[in-house]
Scaffold this motif. Structure first.
Motif, PDB file in Angstrom:
ATOM      1  N   ALA A  26       0.827  -1.209   0.000  1.00 60.45           N
ATOM      2  CA  ALA A  26       0.000   0.000   0.000  1.00 60.45           C
ATOM      3  C   ALA A  26       0.859   1.256   0.000  1.00 60.45           C
ATOM      4  CB  ALA A  26      -0.933  -0.014   1.208  1.00 60.45           C
ATOM      5  N   HIS A  27       1.951   1.222   0.752  1.00 63.26           N
ATOM      6  CA  HIS A  27       2.836   2.391   0.833  1.00 63.26           C
ATOM      7  C   HIS A  27       3.503   2.667  -0.508  1.00 63.26           C
ATOM      8  CE1 HIS A  27       5.556   5.267   2.737  1.00 63.26           C
ATOM      9  NE2 HIS A  27       6.548   4.686   2.066  1.00 63.26           N
ATOM     10  N   LEU A  28       4.043   1.638  -1.134  1.00 60.65           N
ATOM     11  CA  LEU A  28       4.733   1.832  -2.414  1.00 60.65           C
ATOM     12  C   LEU A  28       3.773   2.309  -3.491  1.00 60.65           C
ATOM     13  CD1 LEU A  28       7.072  -1.307  -2.467  1.00 60.65           C
ATOM     14  CD2 LEU A  28       7.786   1.094  -2.267  1.00 60.65           C
ATOM     15  N   ALA A  29       2.546   1.817  -3.447  1.00 61.58           N
ATOM     16  CA  ALA A  29       1.568   2.198  -4.477  1.00 61.58           C
ATOM     17  C   ALA A  29       1.269   3.691  -4.456  1.00 61.58           C
ATOM     18  CB  ALA A  29       0.288   1.401  -4.298  1.00 61.58           C
ATOM     19  N   GLY A  30       1.520   4.338  -3.341  1.00 60.39           N
ATOM     20  CA  GLY A  30       1.247   5.763  -3.237  1.00 60.39           C
ATOM     21  C   GLY A  30       2.435   6.651  -3.497  1.00 60.39           C
ATOM     22  N   GLN A  31       3.577   6.066  -3.912  1.00 58.75           N
ATOM     23  CA  GLN A  31       4.794   6.848  -4.100  1.00 58.75           C
ATOM     24  C   GLN A  31       4.987   7.246  -5.559  1.00 58.75           C
ATOM     25  OE1 GLN A  31       6.555   7.783  -1.319  1.00 58.75           O
ATOM     26  NE2 GLN A  31       4.774   6.762  -0.399  1.00 58.75           N
ATOM     27  N   PRO A  32       5.402   8.496  -5.800  1.00 56.03           N
ATOM     28  CA  PRO A  32       5.724   8.890  -7.176  1.00 56.03           C
ATOM     29  C   PRO A  32       6.935   8.103  -7.677  1.00 56.03           C
ATOM     30  CG  PRO A  32       6.434  10.569  -5.620  1.00 56.03           C
ATOM     31  CD  PRO A  32       5.625   9.575  -4.834  1.00 56.03           C
ATOM     32  N   GLY A  33       6.965   7.832  -8.938  1.00 57.97           N
ATOM     33  CA  GLY A  33       8.081   7.088  -9.509  1.00 57.97           C
ATOM     34  C   GLY A  33       7.913   5.591  -9.446  1.00 57.97           C
ATOM     35  N   VAL A  34       6.887   5.122  -8.741  1.00 52.25           N
ATOM     36  CA  VAL A  34       6.589   3.680  -8.696  1.00 52.25           C
ATOM     37  C   VAL A  34       5.490   3.410  -9.723  1.00 52.25           C
ATOM     38  CG1 VAL A  34       5.771   1.756  -7.305  1.00 52.25           C
ATOM     39  CG2 VAL A  34       7.257   3.480  -6.277  1.00 52.25           C
ATOM     40  N   ARG A  35       5.838   2.694 -10.769  1.00 54.85           N
ATOM     41  CA  ARG A  35       4.897   2.459 -11.863  1.00 54.85           C
ATOM     42  C   ARG A  35       3.770   1.514 -11.463  1.00 54.85           C
ATOM     43  NH1 ARG A  35       9.029   1.460 -16.971  1.00 54.85           N
ATOM     44  NH2 ARG A  35       9.484   3.678 -17.377  1.00 54.85           N
ATOM     45  N   ALA A  55      18.634   2.079  -0.414  1.00 51.57           N
ATOM     46  CA  ALA A  55      17.885   1.324   0.604  1.00 51.57           C
ATOM     47  C   ALA A  55      18.862   0.438   1.370  1.00 51.57           C
ATOM     48  CB  ALA A  55      16.790   0.500  -0.060  1.00 51.57           C
ATOM     49  N   SER A  56      19.802   1.082   2.024  1.00 54.82           N
ATOM     50  CA  SER A  56      20.963   0.366   2.573  1.00 54.82           C
ATOM     51  C   SER A  56      20.623  -0.543   3.745  1.00 54.82           C
ATOM     52  CB  SER A  56      22.034   1.374   3.000  1.00 54.82           C
ATOM     53  OG  SER A  56      21.502   2.285   3.953  1.00 54.82           O
ATOM     54  N   GLY A  57      19.466  -0.364   4.348  1.00 52.34           N
ATOM     55  CA  GLY A  57      19.090  -1.241   5.451  1.00 52.34           C
ATOM     56  C   GLY A  57      18.490  -2.561   5.015  1.00 52.34           C
ATOM     57  N   ILE A  58      18.341  -2.737   3.698  1.00 52.31           N
ATOM     58  CA  ILE A  58      17.739  -3.954   3.165  1.00 52.31           C
ATOM     59  C   ILE A  58      18.800  -4.745   2.411  1.00 52.31           C
ATOM     60  CG2 ILE A  58      15.949  -4.880   1.638  1.00 52.31           C
ATOM     61  CD1 ILE A  58      14.483  -2.190   1.996  1.00 52.31           C
ATOM     62  N   ALA A  59      18.913  -6.015   2.687  1.00 56.39           N
ATOM     63  CA  ALA A  59      19.892  -6.861   1.994  1.00 56.39           C
ATOM     64  C   ALA A  59      19.470  -7.033   0.542  1.00 56.39           C
ATOM     65  CB  ALA A  59      20.005  -8.216   2.673  1.00 56.39           C
ATOM     66  N   PHE A  60      20.386  -6.684  -0.379  1.00 52.65           N
ATOM     67  CA  PHE A  60      20.138  -6.933  -1.799  1.00 52.65           C
ATOM     68  C   PHE A  60      20.669  -8.324  -2.092  1.00 52.65           C
ATOM     69  CE2 PHE A  60      21.550  -6.557  -6.312  1.00 52.65           C
ATOM     70  CZ  PHE A  60      20.284  -6.439  -6.870  1.00 52.65           C
ATOM     71  N   GLU A  80      11.247  -6.973  10.404  1.00 51.34           N
ATOM     72  CA  GLU A  80      11.626  -5.671  10.932  1.00 51.34           C
ATOM     73  C   GLU A  80      10.402  -4.860  11.388  1.00 51.34           C
ATOM     74  OE1 GLU A  80      14.489  -6.627   7.494  1.00 51.34           O
ATOM     75  OE2 GLU A  80      12.323  -6.712   7.831  1.00 51.34           O
ATOM     76  N   ASP A  81      10.669  -3.816  12.170  1.00 52.72           N
ATOM     77  CA  ASP A  81       9.625  -2.869  12.511  1.00 52.72           C
ATOM     78  C   ASP A  81       9.058  -2.292  11.219  1.00 52.72           C
ATOM     79  OD1 ASP A  81       8.279  -0.879  14.447  1.00 52.72           O
ATOM     80  OD2 ASP A  81       9.261   0.400  12.961  1.00 52.72           O
ATOM     81  N   PRO A  82       7.748  -2.351  11.009  1.00 56.59           N
ATOM     82  CA  PRO A  82       7.188  -1.915   9.728  1.00 56.59           C
ATOM     83  C   PRO A  82       7.507  -0.472   9.369  1.00 56.59           C
ATOM     84  CG  PRO A  82       5.577  -3.206  10.931  1.00 56.59           C
ATOM     85  CD  PRO A  82       6.720  -2.973  11.863  1.00 56.59           C
ATOM     86  N   CYS A  91      13.011   2.876   5.046  1.00 54.11           N
ATOM     87  CA  CYS A  91      14.162   2.408   4.272  1.00 54.11           C
ATOM     88  C   CYS A  91      13.833   2.388   2.780  1.00 54.11           C
ATOM     89  CB  CYS A  91      14.581   1.028   4.764  1.00 54.11           C
ATOM     90  SG  CYS A  91      16.182   0.496   4.153  1.00 54.11           S
ATOM     91  N   PHE A  92      12.626   1.969   2.426  1.00 51.75           N
ATOM     92  CA  PHE A  92      12.224   2.010   1.019  1.00 51.75           C
ATOM     93  C   PHE A  92      12.139   3.445   0.510  1.00 51.75           C
ATOM     94  CE2 PHE A  92      11.355  -2.429   1.525  1.00 51.75           C
ATOM     95  CZ  PHE A  92      11.395  -2.955   0.250  1.00 51.75           C
ATOM     96  N   ASP A  93      11.678   4.341   1.364  1.00 49.21           N
ATOM     97  CA  ASP A  93      11.652   5.752   0.977  1.00 49.21           C
ATOM     98  C   ASP A  93      13.064   6.272   0.719  1.00 49.21           C
ATOM     99  OD1 ASP A  93       8.908   5.781   1.171  1.00 49.21           O
ATOM    100  OD2 ASP A  93       8.854   6.771   3.123  1.00 49.21           O
ATOM    101  N   ASP A  94      14.027   5.827   1.524  1.00 51.35           N
ATOM    102  CA  ASP A  94      15.423   6.217   1.298  1.00 51.35           C
ATOM    103  C   ASP A  94      15.875   5.779  -0.101  1.00 51.35           C
ATOM    104  OD1 ASP A  94      15.599   7.303   3.823  1.00 51.35           O
ATOM    105  OD2 ASP A  94      16.604   5.557   4.705  1.00 51.35           O
TER     106      ASP A  94
END
Length: 391
Positions: free
Chosen positions: A268-277, A323-328, A372-374, A380-383
């Protein structure tokens, strides 16, 4: 479905029994006589002989996953791909034909495209969301259909009931990889699957510290054929890995519920972000298979989220770094969230055109949501989006 509590099925010491299953690493097991050994091999008594043929820790783990899937006699293998191999090579011969979903796990796709044809087993890929496409791919010599309930990585939902009915009518085995969805969301055998398999490495074990698979068939004779192949070719599971996976199963229900809740929030959060197709999550109303997902998964969305950002590979690189807090990392099911980029990992063998046709652009990511804490995870995704210049 009746649920039962399970304790280690191992010998006790004196009048007591261990609360935790012991690790039993022995490679060989002694028998008292040739007659006693015959009795074991002929199934008249229970026992072990050589660890490649089975050992107590694998037995305990198999029984627990059997209970979760509503099946019997499951085989624990050394990896998820070992379970896939036990099915495809343990049951198929030169001249047979296999139909696979067109968005299977990357190594399953490779086996379908390269290894099976090399051995004289023909293969065809078809869209598992379209039963007519699967039917069109069938041939008189088709031995089995292999699908995932939810595809990797675009999270499309297979027409499981329709494909099961088709396979029954045509006398074809239906094999379902339930790794993404797990028995917490669906038990494929209840929808007509003949064979179910897992990469136990992922959500079931859940800690990125074991490599295991599991597979079982409804027909015990088919399971026996797969078991003989697995033993012969050494698709053996480590006792220590089995012990770790059994420990992981103790928290599976809690982990599944928590990660699913966070995955819904992330989608839901990502769907509301600009630049996310676009954002793909099975319970969202804008998912292309939303109605089927609701019927099959009964409101369960699981822990996987996929999304696509603008800007191509350059933006993807910037996002992953930001998004450095997330393991790629090209994996899923860990206690921590992991981010995967199919174009550079699981589906890199496809041409860019082939990936685009399946909906995997250079800006496409797959997320395995962890514990993780939501709020910290969303930040982190916003970063990452800021680093990519998208917000």
């Amino acid at each position: 479905m009746k649920r039962t509590l399970q304790r280690p099925v191992v010998p006790g010491v004196g009048a007591s029994q261990p609360v935790v299953t012991p690790i039993m690493p022995s490679v060989v097991y002694a028998s008292e006589s040739p007659d006693a050994l015959d009795a074991q091999y002929e199934g008249r008594v229970k026992g072990h002989t050589y660890a490649r043929e089975g050992h107590p820790n694998a037995d305990v783990l198999a029984a627990r996953i059997d209970a979760m899937e509503g099946m019997d006699g499951g085989i624990v293998t050394g990896s998820g791909m070992a379970a896939v191999t036990a099915v495809l090579l343990g049951l198929c011969k030169a001249g047979d034909h296999v139909v696979g979903g067109n968005q299977l796990y990357g190594r399953s796709m490779r086996m379908m495209a390269e290894d099976l044809p090399r051995l004289g087993i023909a293969t065809t890929l078809a869209d598992p969301t379209d039963v007519a496409a699967v039917e069109a791919a069938l041939r008189p010599e088709t031995r089995m259909v292999l699908i995932e309930v939810v595809s990797n990585p675009t999270l499309r939902v297979a027409d499981l009931d329709g494909i099961a009915a088709l396979c029954r009518a045509r006398g074809v085995l239906l094999v379902v990889d339930n790794t993404f969805t797990t028995p917490a969301a669906i038990r494929p055998v209840e929808h007509g699957a003949d064979i179910v398999l897992h990469s136990v490495t992922k959500l079931l074990a859940g800690h990125s510290d074991v490599t295991l698979g599991w597979v079982a068939a409804v027909d015990p004779e088919i399971t026996a054929r797969m078991r003989v192949f697995a033993v012969t070719t050494g698709l053996t599971a480590s006792p220590f890995d089995c012990w770790l996976a059994e420990r992981g199963l103790a928290t599976f229900g809690l982990r599944f519920a928590r990660t699913q809740d966070t995955a819904q929030r992330l989608a839901a959060h990502l769907a509301g972000q600009p630049g996310v197709r676009r954002v793909l999550y099975p319970t969202r109303a804008d998912h292309p298979d939303a109605a089927r997902a609701q019927g099959l998964l009964q409101g369960q969305g699981c822990n996987m989220v996929s999304f696509e950002i603008e800007g191509g590979r350059a933006a993807a690189n910037a996002f992953a770094k930001g998004a450095s807090g997330i393991a790629f990392a090209p994996t899923l099911g860990d206690v921590g969230t992991t981010l995967s980029h199919p174009a550079s990992s699981s589906h890199r063998a496809l041409t860019p055109e082939g990936r685009e046709a399946l909906g995997m652009s250079e800006g496409f990511f797959r997320v395995s949501v962890g514990l993780e804490d939501p709020e910290a995870l969303l930040a982190c995704f916003d970063d990452g989006l800021r680093a990519a210049g998208l917000v």
